[in-house]
Write a protein that holds these residues in place. Structure first.
Motif, PDB file in Angstrom:
ATOM      1  N   THR A  83      50.166 -62.491  21.897  1.00 38.12           N
ATOM      2  CA  THR A  83      49.767 -61.145  22.313  1.00 38.12           C
ATOM      3  C   THR A  83      48.852 -61.193  23.520  1.00 38.12           C
ATOM      4  O   THR A  83      48.991 -60.391  24.453  1.00 38.12           O
ATOM      5  CB  THR A  83      49.080 -60.403  21.154  1.00 38.12           C
ATOM      6  N   GLU A  84      47.919 -62.144  23.528  1.00 37.29           N
ATOM      7  CA  GLU A  84      47.019 -62.274  24.675  1.00 37.29           C
ATOM      8  C   GLU A  84      47.811 -62.639  25.936  1.00 37.29           C
ATOM      9  O   GLU A  84      47.512 -62.133  27.030  1.00 37.29           O
ATOM     10  CB  GLU A  84      45.943 -63.325  24.403  1.00 37.29           C
ATOM     11  N   TYR A  85      48.826 -63.480  25.776  1.00 39.71           N
ATOM     12  CA  TYR A  85      49.665 -63.828  26.929  1.00 39.71           C
ATOM     13  C   TYR A  85      50.358 -62.576  27.475  1.00 39.71           C
ATOM     14  O   TYR A  85      50.387 -62.345  28.692  1.00 39.71           O
ATOM     15  CB  TYR A  85      50.698 -64.881  26.543  1.00 39.71           C
ATOM     16  N   ARG A  86      50.949 -61.768  26.584  1.00 42.85           N
ATOM     17  CA  ARG A  86      51.658 -60.579  27.044  1.00 42.85           C
ATOM     18  C   ARG A  86      50.703 -59.578  27.689  1.00 42.85           C
ATOM     19  O   ARG A  86      51.059 -58.918  28.671  1.00 42.85           O
ATOM     20  CB  ARG A  86      52.419 -59.942  25.875  1.00 42.85           C
ATOM     21  N   LEU A  87      49.502 -59.446  27.140  1.00 47.07           N
ATOM     22  CA  LEU A  87      48.504 -58.573  27.756  1.00 47.07           C
ATOM     23  C   LEU A  87      48.176 -59.032  29.172  1.00 47.07           C
ATOM     24  O   LEU A  87      48.163 -58.226  30.114  1.00 47.07           O
ATOM     25  CB  LEU A  87      47.222 -58.571  26.911  1.00 47.07           C
ATOM     26  N   LEU A  88      47.909 -60.324  29.324  1.00 50.30           N
ATOM     27  CA  LEU A  88      47.540 -60.837  30.634  1.00 50.30           C
ATOM     28  C   LEU A  88      48.698 -60.671  31.622  1.00 50.30           C
ATOM     29  O   LEU A  88      48.479 -60.265  32.778  1.00 50.30           O
ATOM     30  CB  LEU A  88      47.145 -62.311  30.532  1.00 50.30           C
ATOM     31  N   GLU A  89      49.918 -60.971  31.186  1.00 52.17           N
ATOM     32  CA  GLU A  89      51.058 -60.817  32.086  1.00 52.17           C
ATOM     33  C   GLU A  89      51.193 -59.358  32.529  1.00 52.17           C
ATOM     34  O   GLU A  89      51.444 -59.075  33.712  1.00 52.17           O
ATOM     35  CB  GLU A  89      52.345 -61.278  31.410  1.00 52.17           C
ATOM     36  N   PHE A  90      51.019 -58.421  31.597  1.00 55.80           N
ATOM     37  CA  PHE A  90      51.110 -57.004  31.961  1.00 55.80           C
ATOM     38  C   PHE A  90      50.031 -56.631  32.972  1.00 55.80           C
ATOM     39  O   PHE A  90      50.313 -55.955  33.977  1.00 55.80           O
ATOM     40  CB  PHE A  90      50.979 -56.134  30.706  1.00 55.80           C
ATOM     41  N   PHE A  91      48.800 -57.068  32.723  1.00 52.42           N
ATOM     42  CA  PHE A  91      47.718 -56.782  33.662  1.00 52.42           C
ATOM     43  C   PHE A  91      48.011 -57.379  35.047  1.00 52.42           C
ATOM     44  O   PHE A  91      47.763 -56.752  36.081  1.00 52.42           O
ATOM     45  CB  PHE A  91      46.397 -57.339  33.143  1.00 52.42           C
ATOM     46  N   MET A  92      48.524 -58.608  35.063  1.00 49.59           N
ATOM     47  CA  MET A  92      48.753 -59.268  36.345  1.00 49.59           C
ATOM     48  C   MET A  92      49.908 -58.642  37.117  1.00 49.59           C
ATOM     49  O   MET A  92      49.983 -58.759  38.339  1.00 49.59           O
ATOM     50  CB  MET A  92      48.969 -60.769  36.137  1.00 49.59           C
ATOM     51  N   ARG A  93      50.816 -57.994  36.418  1.00 43.95           N
ATOM     52  CA  ARG A  93      51.884 -57.272  37.103  1.00 43.95           C
ATOM     53  C   ARG A  93      51.411 -55.895  37.569  1.00 43.95           C
ATOM     54  O   ARG A  93      52.100 -55.230  38.364  1.00 43.95           O
ATOM     55  CB  ARG A  93      53.106 -57.126  36.192  1.00 43.95           C
ATOM     56  N   ASN A  94      50.260 -55.468  37.053  1.00 41.82           N
ATOM     57  CA  ASN A  94      49.725 -54.146  37.400  1.00 41.82           C
ATOM     58  C   ASN A  94      48.224 -54.237  37.659  1.00 41.82           C
ATOM     59  O   ASN A  94      47.420 -53.584  36.987  1.00 41.82           O
ATOM     60  CB  ASN A  94      50.000 -53.154  36.266  1.00 41.82           C
ATOM     61  N   PRO A  95      47.792 -55.052  38.623  1.00 40.72           N
ATOM     62  CA  PRO A  95      46.352 -55.253  38.828  1.00 40.72           C
ATOM     63  C   PRO A  95      45.665 -54.011  39.378  1.00 40.72           C
ATOM     64  O   PRO A  95      46.295 -53.148  40.003  1.00 40.72           O
ATOM     65  CB  PRO A  95      46.314 -56.399  39.860  1.00 40.72           C
ATOM     66  N   ASN A  96      44.359 -53.939  39.103  1.00 37.68           N
ATOM     67  CA  ASN A  96      43.495 -52.881  39.644  1.00 37.68           C
ATOM     68  C   ASN A  96      43.866 -51.480  39.156  1.00 37.68           C
ATOM     69  O   ASN A  96      43.436 -50.490  39.747  1.00 37.68           O
ATOM     70  CB  ASN A  96      43.494 -52.912  41.179  1.00 37.68           C
ATOM     71  N   ARG A  97      44.640 -51.401  38.101  1.00 34.48           N
ATOM     72  CA  ARG A  97      44.981 -50.105  37.509  1.00 34.48           C
ATOM     73  C   ARG A  97      44.393 -50.028  36.112  1.00 34.48           C
ATOM     74  O   ARG A  97      44.404 -51.010  35.362  1.00 34.48           O
ATOM     75  CB  ARG A  97      46.500 -49.914  37.437  1.00 34.48           C
ATOM     76  N   VAL A  98      43.890 -48.852  35.760  1.00 38.00           N
ATOM     77  CA  VAL A  98      43.285 -48.646  34.445  1.00 38.00           C
ATOM     78  C   VAL A  98      44.362 -48.169  33.475  1.00 38.00           C
ATOM     79  O   VAL A  98      45.102 -47.226  33.771  1.00 38.00           O
ATOM     80  CB  VAL A  98      42.140 -47.615  34.514  1.00 38.00           C
ATOM     81  N   PHE A  99      44.431 -48.831  32.311  1.00 37.23           N
ATOM     82  CA  PHE A  99      45.390 -48.464  31.270  1.00 37.23           C
ATOM     83  C   PHE A  99      44.640 -48.125  29.984  1.00 37.23           C
ATOM     84  O   PHE A  99      43.744 -48.864  29.564  1.00 37.23           O
ATOM     85  CB  PHE A  99      46.372 -49.608  31.002  1.00 37.23           C
ATOM     86  N   SER A 100      45.025 -47.029  29.367  1.00 35.69           N
ATOM     87  CA  SER A 100      44.438 -46.659  28.082  1.00 35.69           C
ATOM     88  C   SER A 100      44.958 -47.590  26.993  1.00 35.69           C
ATOM     89  O   SER A 100      45.934 -48.324  27.189  1.00 35.69           O
ATOM     90  CB  SER A 100      44.787 -45.210  27.737  1.00 35.69           C
ATOM     91  N   ARG A 101      44.319 -47.533  25.826  1.00 35.33           N
ATOM     92  CA  ARG A 101      44.805 -48.327  24.698  1.00 35.33           C
ATOM     93  C   ARG A 101      46.240 -47.940  24.364  1.00 35.33           C
ATOM     94  O   ARG A 101      47.069 -48.793  24.047  1.00 35.33           O
ATOM     95  CB  ARG A 101      43.899 -48.121  23.484  1.00 35.33           C
ATOM     96  N   GLU A 102      46.528 -46.653  24.424  1.00 35.77           N
ATOM     97  CA  GLU A 102      47.881 -46.186  24.108  1.00 35.77           C
ATOM     98  C   GLU A 102      48.888 -46.712  25.121  1.00 35.77           C
ATOM     99  O   GLU A 102      50.014 -47.083  24.757  1.00 35.77           O
ATOM    100  CB  GLU A 102      47.908 -44.644  24.062  1.00 35.77           C
TER     101      GLU A 102
END
Length: 249
Positions: free
Chosen positions: A173-192
């Protein structure tokens, strides 16, 4: 000699799910065999030599967990075959147990077929990369480029992540979170937003679960006193950026 299609063995005793998984994998271009018993699966591994196994945790004859353990212990050319475990168990320690027995990844049931196909593609690519062998025909996607952010490097093909040259040990799960963040840097995402984008569809997860995995991801990323690159935006969510002075959990 032309490349053959990748072979996938599906071991699932729920007939409806087995048919659904088999249909979707065949539609994606794979050669698929389905069995409903762990002992039948073990026999097929030896005779058919699949490129990947999709195993139900609880199978008659021989459980998926025990089958995975046997494969890892027996040696030979099939001891390293990638294993994707399907399980109705949702407790984190159950998932950890599946990984500890030798599974390469897991999905909780019910799972979305798009998610299943993505995990299969990733495991097949990782298997080819680790063995240095010739790949069977694998359905490709566009998400294979190495990702970089500040001093973090993530390779989606090998699932290898480094920061400042140090290899990071991340949970799935941590890997998928990091990959998502790295594909979308500098953008704020809600928990949802993160639950919709990172977690499997159809699985109910409390929004606060995101906070738990963010803390785990931070702990690994920041080991050794490295700067925190995950920014917490109060009442909004999280972002990956290099602005100093964030508020942490």
């Amino acid at each position: 000699m032309p490349d053959r299609r990748a072979r996938i063995l599906v071991a699932e005793d729920d007939e409806a799910l087995s048919v659904l998984v088999t249909y979707n994998l065949e539609a994606a271009g794979y050669e698929v065999r389905a069995v409903a018993d762990g002992l039948d699966a073990l026999e097929q591994v030896g005779s058919w030599q699949p490129d990947l196994l999709v195993l139900d945790w609880m199978l008659p004859g021989l459980s998926g967990v025990d089958l995975c353990r046997r494969l890892r212990a027996r040696g030979g050319n099939m001891s390293d075959v990638p294993v994707l475990m399907l399980t109705a168990r949702t407790a984190e320690n159950d998932s950890i147990h599946a990984l500890d027995t030798g599974a390469d990844d897991y999905l909780t049931k019910p799972c979305g077929m798009e998610t299943l196909n993505a995990r299969v593609r990733a495991l097949l690519r990782r298997s080819v990369a680790s063995t240095g062998g010739t790949a069977p025909s694998i359905v490709q996607d566009d998400a294979t480029a190495v990702l970089r952010f500040v001093d973090i490097v993530l390779d989606p093909v090998s699932h290898r992540v480094t920061r400042a040259g140090r290899v990071l040990a991340l949970g799935p799960t941590e890997y998928r979170l990091l990959e998502f963040f790295m594909r979308n840097p500098n953008r704020v995402f809600s928990r949802e937003d993160l639950l919709r984008s990172v977690w499997e569809r159809g699985v109910h997860v409390e929004s606060r679960t995101v906070d738990v995995h963010i803390r785990r991801l931070r702990r690994v990323l920041n080991e050794g006193g490295l700067p925190d690159l995950i920014r917490t935006v109060r009442a909004s969510g999280y972002a990956l950026d290099d602005v100093s002075g964030h508020v942490t959990l």
